[in-house]
Design a protein around this motif. Structure first.
Motif, short mmCIF file in Angstrom:
data_model
loop_
_atom_site.label_atom_id
_atom_site.label_comp_id
_atom_site.label_asym_id
_atom_site.label_seq_id
_atom_site.Cartn_x
_atom_site.Cartn_y
_atom_site.Cartn_z
N ALA A 64 0.58 -1.00 -0.01
CA ALA A 64 -0.04 0.13 0.07
C ALA A 64 0.81 1.33 -0.04
CB ALA A 64 -1.01 -0.14 1.12
N SER A 65 2.20 1.05 -0.43
CA SER A 65 2.95 2.22 -0.62
C SER A 65 3.55 2.28 -1.91
CB SER A 65 4.11 2.41 0.40
OG SER A 65 5.01 1.36 0.06
N SER A 66 4.15 3.44 -2.24
CA SER A 66 4.83 3.51 -3.74
C SER A 66 5.51 2.61 -4.05
CB SER A 66 5.30 5.06 -3.79
OG SER A 66 6.21 5.37 -2.94
N ARG A 67 6.13 2.01 -3.00
CA ARG A 67 7.24 0.96 -3.22
C ARG A 67 6.69 -0.30 -3.70
NH1 ARG A 67 11.31 1.60 1.84
NH2 ARG A 67 12.86 0.71 0.68
N ALA A 68 5.50 -0.57 -3.38
CA ALA A 68 4.65 -1.94 -3.75
C ALA A 68 4.95 -2.23 -5.09
CB ALA A 68 3.42 -1.76 -3.21
N ALA A 69 5.10 -1.37 -6.02
CA ALA A 69 5.28 -1.47 -7.35
C ALA A 69 6.68 -1.49 -7.92
CB ALA A 69 4.76 -0.40 -8.30
N ILE A 70 7.57 -2.60 -8.19
CA ILE A 70 8.69 -2.61 -8.33
C ILE A 70 8.88 -2.83 -9.75
CG2 ILE A 70 10.66 -4.09 -7.99
CD1 ILE A 70 9.55 -4.92 -5.33
N ASP A 71 10.00 -1.97 -10.42
CA ASP A 71 10.26 -2.15 -11.75
C ASP A 71 11.83 -2.42 -11.75
OD1 ASP A 71 11.00 -1.53 -14.42
OD2 ASP A 71 10.24 0.47 -14.40
N PRO A 72 12.00 -3.45 -12.52
CA PRO A 72 13.56 -4.13 -12.46
C PRO A 72 14.41 -3.16 -13.26
CG PRO A 72 11.81 -5.83 -12.93
CD PRO A 72 11.10 -4.64 -12.85
N ASP A 73 13.86 -2.47 -14.02
CA ASP A 73 14.84 -1.50 -14.83
C ASP A 73 15.18 -0.36 -14.11
OD1 ASP A 73 14.31 -2.86 -17.38
OD2 ASP A 73 12.60 -1.54 -17.66
N ARG A 74 14.57 -0.18 -12.69
CA ARG A 74 15.10 0.98 -11.98
C ARG A 74 16.00 0.28 -10.87
NH1 ARG A 74 12.21 5.75 -11.73
NH2 ARG A 74 10.24 5.70 -13.18
N LEU A 75 16.13 -1.11 -10.88
CA LEU A 75 17.13 -1.70 -9.84
C LEU A 75 18.18 -1.70 -10.35
CD1 LEU A 75 14.75 -4.88 -8.87
CD2 LEU A 75 15.01 -2.78 -7.38
N TYR A 76 18.63 -1.88 -11.86
CA TYR A 76 19.76 -1.94 -12.24
C TYR A 76 19.90 -1.72 -13.61
CZ TYR A 76 23.52 -4.35 -14.65
OH TYR A 76 24.98 -4.66 -15.59
N SER A 77 21.00 -0.68 -13.93
CA SER A 77 21.12 -0.52 -15.38
C SER A 77 22.53 -0.65 -15.75
CB SER A 77 20.82 0.86 -15.88
OG SER A 77 21.21 1.54 -16.86
N SER A 78 22.87 -1.03 -16.76
CA SER A 78 24.45 -1.12 -17.21
C SER A 78 24.93 -0.01 -17.33
CB SER A 78 24.53 -2.08 -18.58
OG SER A 78 23.79 -1.12 -19.65
N ALA A 79 24.32 1.17 -17.53
CA ALA A 79 25.10 2.39 -17.28
C ALA A 79 25.10 3.00 -16.22
CB ALA A 79 24.14 3.57 -18.27
N ARG A 80 24.65 2.37 -15.08
CA ARG A 80 24.97 2.99 -13.67
C ARG A 80 25.23 1.66 -12.65
NH1 ARG A 80 19.55 4.13 -14.71
NH2 ARG A 80 18.22 3.05 -13.34
N ARG A 81 26.19 0.93 -13.06
CA ARG A 81 26.22 -0.24 -12.07
C ARG A 81 26.90 0.29 -10.73
NH1 ARG A 81 29.80 -4.09 -15.84
NH2 ARG A 81 30.72 -2.06 -16.15
N ARG A 82 26.68 -0.71 -9.77
CA ARG A 82 27.32 -0.38 -8.75
C ARG A 82 28.86 -0.71 -8.63
NH1 ARG A 82 22.58 -2.48 -4.48
NH2 ARG A 82 20.78 -1.06 -5.44
N LEU A 83 29.25 -1.89 -9.44
CA LEU A 83 30.50 -2.31 -9.57
C LEU A 83 30.78 -1.62 -11.22
CD1 LEU A 83 30.70 -5.90 -8.00
CD2 LEU A 83 31.40 -3.43 -7.14
N ASP A 84 31.39 -0.75 -11.27
CA ASP A 84 31.79 -0.36 -12.61
C ASP A 84 33.15 -0.46 -13.12
OD1 ASP A 84 31.79 1.38 -14.92
OD2 ASP A 84 31.67 3.45 -13.91
N TYR A 85 33.20 -1.59 -14.13
CA TYR A 85 34.69 -1.82 -14.47
C TYR A 85 34.57 -2.22 -15.87
CZ TYR A 85 32.25 -6.37 -13.67
OH TYR A 85 31.52 -7.45 -13.92
N GLN A 86 35.51 -2.10 -16.65
CA GLN A 86 35.64 -2.28 -17.97
C GLN A 86 35.86 -3.71 -18.37
OE1 GLN A 86 39.01 0.66 -18.64
NE2 GLN A 86 37.44 2.00 -19.77
N GLY A 87 35.31 -4.20 -19.56
CA GLY A 87 35.47 -5.44 -19.87
C GLY A 87 34.72 -6.55 -18.90
#
Length: 599
Positions: free
Chosen positions: A553-576
């Motif tokens: 019953a909150s705005s967080r109840a709808a989870i969009d996987p595209d907002r969880l992770y993006s290859s353009a903003r990785r938590r571990l940003d490394y080349q290759g």
């Protein structure tokens, strides 16, 4: 050692307690050697079909379907005078709510009905620890292998353990119904079956449950048991083992170019004299194999009951192998667009061996009872809806890894950073309303929260070491890292809570008791004193479920996987790709290659 004593130990190593008679589903023609009169001499060749399964991980719903395939094959072999031998490559129990509630007992019931001749012991066979709800021993009277021993006691087939060694005695474990090998006779052919476990077992199960044991090199154990079995007249030797590899192409069994030669199976074959074994049923890597490797027919059939493997061996009247045919892994249900098997209810089995495949009703009864016990809990809605599939990954950052570490950090606000391993994620989360059953399949291990006090320097070691090796990824919350090569060296910039890492500061890390106690060799390499690790009684999965329930019953109840992770903003940003290596700095050995993900 005197010859008489040597003979005694050979007999002990290759024997096991008498098994009850074969179950009704079996073709009624196999019995352990010594439990029936010798068959008359054969005057023609016979076909022995070896069917292999592996890494079921509690996927009980698949077993009635599988039983239908086996029944058709047994009927075909009965018609031509041959027989079927059914073996499993380990990791049978852990992975679904219905299996875990009974600590694997329902899998054993179904395998009894199916008529297995022997199974290997996988690393996850140790996960349940003592009998009962505790995942590890809590007192001196708890046996850390209690649940495993109970399942072996219930089985009408042996749990084969040729290379699991007791550190106190220095010899192979001598637990009831857990011999190193066994011999069965099918259609007049004596078949030796040897079991072996992966050398990664100690750090891919809960370390506390494996304490006091070790894994000896499997090649020597196979040689020792095969020699004894051949001396007893074995015409055919099967090694069923929780050791495998991964192959991509199956059209040419003699072409191994698509197989990963870095995996443990290839090391074993390199150490194994030719002719030691004839067929290998593998496991552990959750991959497909249907190849002739170093002269040995090797099969492995993915995981979770997706498929089974088959090798047909023709044995001549002289008892010698005349021909070996290797089938591709046989998918029991077609795959969907995401390469997952269709739900059982939507699975059209078709024909096999010229007859329609019919699920076995007796196996279905076992499965239905297990599903009923888990039903209410499985169907509980957690109050959140997933816009699309939340995918997992073992070796790369994933939406599911990011989601679960975020949930772990929210569940433990006393920590600044949360960490889990890619191997701890076992299934994608399906689109739609999230149920407890789906959450359980993604996080099936009863791992507890552990809070680890470490320094910023320790955090840097964990991050850089994981980037510098392949294998399982570490998923993080509260921490990001950017790694780039500078002057031939890897430069890693780390932030915790959007602030630069302070290597001298102290941080609280929320992780699993598996990782904190040395699992996967991750935190163990830091050699932290015990006082820095606090293991709680809170199961991570249950804490995560509570957080999700709170999002209802909150705005967080709808989870969009595209907002969880993006290859353009990785938590571990490394080349290759990992392992990350810079020019002039050779890539270190891949310490994680060949290891199945742990809990």
């Amino acid at each position: 050692m005197r010859p008489v004593l040597l003979a005694f130990w050979v007999v002990i190593a290759c024997s096991h307690p008498p098994a009850p008679s074969a179950p009704a589903l079996g073709d009624g023609r196999w019995r352990p050697v010594g439990h029936e009169p010798p068959p008359p001499a054969r005057d023609r060749a016979v076909t022995i079909s070896i069917v292999g399964t592996n890494d079921l991980h509690g996927a009980l719903e698949r077993l009635p379907l599988f039983a239908g395939f086996v029944a058709n094959l047994r009927a075909a072999r009965a018609a031509d005078g041959g027989g079927v031998v059914l073996v499993d490559g380990g990791d049978m129990f852990q992975g679904t709510l219905e299996s875990n509630l009974g600590e694997g007992a329902d899998v054993v019931k179904a395998y009894n009905r199916l008529g297995y001749a022997g199974v290997a012991i996988g690393n996850h066979e140790f996960d349940y620890g003592p009998e009962g709800p505790a995942a590890t021993a809590t007192g001196p009277n708890d046996d850390p292998r209690g649940a495993l021993k109970a399942r072996a006691h219930e089985a009408r087939f042996p749990f084969l353990a040729s290379n699991i060694v007791d550190n106190v005695t220095g010899s192979r474990i001598l637990w009831p119904n857990m011999p190193g090998s066994t011999m069965v006779e099918i259609a007049g052919v004596k078949i030796g079956i040897i079991g072996a476990s992966t050398e990664s077992t100690p750090y891919t199960t809960m370390p506390a449950n494996f304490a006091g044991l070790r894994i000896s090199p499997p090649a020597q154990a196979l040689v020792d048991h095969a020699t004894a079995l051949r001396s007893q007249g074995a015409n055919l030797i099967i090694a069923t083992m929780h050791i495998g590899t991964s192959c991509k192409q199956f059209d040419q069994p003699d072409d191994s170019s698509s197989c990963d030669k870095r995996e443990e199976l290839f090391k074993l074959l390199n150490d194994l004299p030719r002719g030691t074994v004839d067929v290998i049923v593998g496991g552990h890597t959750h991959a497909g194999v249907a190849h002739r490797l170093d002269g040995v027919a090797v099969i492995e059939s993915y995981a979770q009951g997706r498929a089974f493997g088959r090798v047909d061996v023709t044995v001549g009247p002289d008892g010698k192998i005349a021909d070996v045919h290797i089938d591709k892994p046989h998918l029991m249900c077609p795959l969907d667009k995401n390469f997952n098997p269709a739900p059982v209810a939507d699975c059209h089995l078709g024909d096999y061996e010229g007859k329609p495949v019919t699920p076995d009703p007796e196996v279905q009864k076992i499965v239905d009872a297990a599903l009923a016990r888990a039903g209410e809990r499985r169907q509980e809605k957690l109050g959140v809806v997933l816009a699309s599939i939340v995918k997992r990954a073992h070796s790369a950052e994933s939406p599911e890894g990011d989601l679960f570490t975020d949930l772990m950090l929210e569940a433990r606000p006393d920590a600044q950073v949360a960490l889990t391993n890619g191997g701890g994620l076992r299934a994608d989360l399906p689109a739609g309303t999230l149920t407890y059953g789906a959450l359980f399949e993604a996080l099936p291990f009863d791992n507890r929260f552990a809070i680890v006090e470490l320094t910023g320097k320790d955090l840097r070691t964990l991050v850089t070491s994981n980037l510098s090796h392949g294998g399982g990824i570490l998923s993080w919350a509260g921490l990001t890292a950017r790694a780039r090569c500078k002057a031939g060296k890897l430069d890693v910039q780390i932030q915790v809570g959007a602030k630069p890492l302070d290597e001298g500061a102290s941080y609280q890390l929320a992780t699993s008791d598996f990782l904190a106690s040395g699992g996967d060799g991750v935190i163990g390499r830091l050699k932290l004193p015990e006082s820095k690790i606090q293991v709680t009684d809170t199961i991570i999965r249950e804490a995560v479920a509570d957080v999700l329930r709170g999002w209802k019953a909150s705005s967080r109840a709808a989870i969009d996987p595209d907002r969880l992770y993006s290859s353009a903003r990785r938590r571990l940003d490394y080349q290759g790709t990992r392992p990350v290596a810079c020019s002039g700095s050779p890539s270190p050995p891949d310490a994680d290659a060949g290891k199945e993900p742990g809990p």
